[in-house]
Design a protein around this motif. Structure first.
Motif, short mmCIF file in Angstrom:
data_model
loop_
_atom_site.label_atom_id
_atom_site.label_comp_id
_atom_site.label_asym_id
_atom_site.label_seq_id
_atom_site.Cartn_x
_atom_site.Cartn_y
_atom_site.Cartn_z
N LEU A 23 -10.28 2.19 -18.38
CA LEU A 23 -9.33 3.13 -17.78
C LEU A 23 -9.68 3.44 -16.33
N VAL A 24 -10.97 3.69 -16.05
CA VAL A 24 -11.39 4.14 -14.72
C VAL A 24 -12.74 3.56 -14.35
N VAL A 25 -12.87 3.19 -13.09
CA VAL A 25 -14.18 2.96 -12.45
C VAL A 25 -14.20 3.90 -11.25
N ASP A 26 -15.22 4.73 -11.17
CA ASP A 26 -15.33 5.70 -10.09
C ASP A 26 -16.66 5.48 -9.36
N TRP A 27 -16.57 5.23 -8.05
CA TRP A 27 -17.79 5.18 -7.24
C TRP A 27 -18.07 6.62 -6.83
N VAL A 28 -19.23 7.11 -7.24
CA VAL A 28 -19.63 8.49 -6.97
C VAL A 28 -20.66 8.48 -5.84
N ALA A 29 -20.34 9.18 -4.75
CA ALA A 29 -21.22 9.23 -3.59
C ALA A 29 -22.52 9.96 -3.92
N PRO A 30 -23.57 9.70 -3.15
CA PRO A 30 -24.81 10.45 -3.34
C PRO A 30 -24.54 11.96 -3.27
N HIS A 31 -25.20 12.69 -4.14
CA HIS A 31 -25.05 14.15 -4.16
C HIS A 31 -26.34 14.77 -4.71
N GLY A 32 -26.71 15.90 -4.12
CA GLY A 32 -27.96 16.53 -4.53
C GLY A 32 -29.10 15.53 -4.43
N PRO A 33 -29.93 15.46 -5.47
CA PRO A 33 -31.04 14.51 -5.44
C PRO A 33 -30.65 13.09 -5.88
N TRP A 34 -29.38 12.90 -6.24
CA TRP A 34 -28.94 11.64 -6.82
C TRP A 34 -28.44 10.65 -5.78
N ASP A 35 -28.77 9.38 -6.00
CA ASP A 35 -28.16 8.29 -5.24
C ASP A 35 -26.75 8.08 -5.77
N ASP A 36 -26.04 7.13 -5.20
CA ASP A 36 -24.68 6.86 -5.67
C ASP A 36 -24.71 6.28 -7.08
N GLN A 37 -23.52 6.20 -7.67
CA GLN A 37 -23.40 5.78 -9.06
C GLN A 37 -22.04 5.15 -9.30
N LEU A 38 -21.95 4.30 -10.29
CA LEU A 38 -20.68 3.79 -10.79
C LEU A 38 -20.44 4.43 -12.15
N ALA A 39 -19.28 5.06 -12.31
CA ALA A 39 -18.95 5.74 -13.56
C ALA A 39 -17.70 5.09 -14.16
N PHE A 40 -17.80 4.69 -15.41
CA PHE A 40 -16.72 4.03 -16.12
C PHE A 40 -16.18 4.95 -17.21
N ILE A 41 -14.87 4.89 -17.44
CA ILE A 41 -14.27 5.49 -18.63
C ILE A 41 -13.48 4.40 -19.33
N PHE A 42 -13.81 4.22 -20.61
CA PHE A 42 -13.13 3.23 -21.45
C PHE A 42 -12.16 3.93 -22.39
N HIS A 43 -11.18 3.18 -22.84
CA HIS A 43 -10.19 3.66 -23.82
C HIS A 43 -10.73 3.35 -25.21
N GLY A 44 -10.94 4.39 -25.99
CA GLY A 44 -11.47 4.21 -27.34
C GLY A 44 -10.44 4.34 -28.43
N GLY A 45 -9.19 4.62 -28.06
CA GLY A 45 -8.14 4.69 -29.06
C GLY A 45 -8.12 6.02 -29.80
N THR A 46 -7.58 5.96 -31.01
CA THR A 46 -7.40 7.15 -31.84
C THR A 46 -8.20 7.00 -33.12
N LEU A 47 -9.01 8.00 -33.40
CA LEU A 47 -9.76 8.01 -34.66
C LEU A 47 -8.82 8.41 -35.79
#
Length: 173
Positions: free
Chosen positions: A89-113
């Motif tokens: 569903l989503v790939v988000d490049w997250v800029a460095p913040h606080g003590p953290w370096d940048d990051q790649l954040a993914f959200i996948f579609h898991g459907g309906t339980l």
């Protein structure tokens, strides 16, 4: 490191050259979460014990772990749940913040339980204090700012039928 043309016959030298480059290149932190719903369309949120606020189920990738495997592992460890992922569903490049370096954040579609899975869902380890199905509006109220933006765009991607690329929570493409 100065690039040199490798001698195709000297694979040890070529591998050493690649290893040196690999050691100097940036490493990315990777987070992978999943959007799961119950039969009434509510979304699953979890309440981590190690940070404030609610979150989507998922977590941080281990070394050399593909993001989709991260989601599957985290769901099993934390909720005892196996799902078949239905897409990205989503790939988000997250800029460095606080003590953290940048990051790649993914959200996948898991459907309906199904109802039985949804009714039996409980945290299985001490990283989560609660798991709850909530409406999308309730979710936006519970999620912290970064995750809230990512979640809202994941819903849009689901409706549009195509994944979105975000830069710090804002669509670029």
């Amino acid at each position: 490191m100065r690039p040199t043309a490798p001698d195709p016959a000297d694979t040890d030298a070529w591998n050493a050259y690649l290893a040196e480059g690999n050691a100097k290149q940036a490493r990315k932190r990777v987070a992978a979460d999943v959007l799961l719903r119950d039969p009434s369309g509510r979304v699953l949120l979890v309440n981590p014990t190690y940070k404030p606020g609610w979150d989507l189920p998922g977590g941080m990738a281990e070394a050399n772990e593909p993001p989709e495997d991260t989601v599957r592992r985290e769901l099993m460890e934390e909720l005892g749940l196996r799902v078949t992922l239905l897409g990205l569903l989503v790939v988000d490049w997250v800029a460095p913040h606080g003590p953290w370096d940048d990051q790649l954040a993914f959200i996948f579609h898991g459907g309906t339980l199904d109802k039985t899975q949804a009714d039996k869902l409980r945290p299985r380890d001490d990283e989560l204090s609660e798991a709850a199905f909530v409406t999308a509006a309730e979710a936006t109220g519970r999620l912290r700012d970064r995750m809230r933006r990512r979640f809202e765009h994941a819903l849009k991607a689901l409706d549009a039928g195509r994944p979105l690329y975000l830069r710090d929570g804002t669509p670029l493409l």
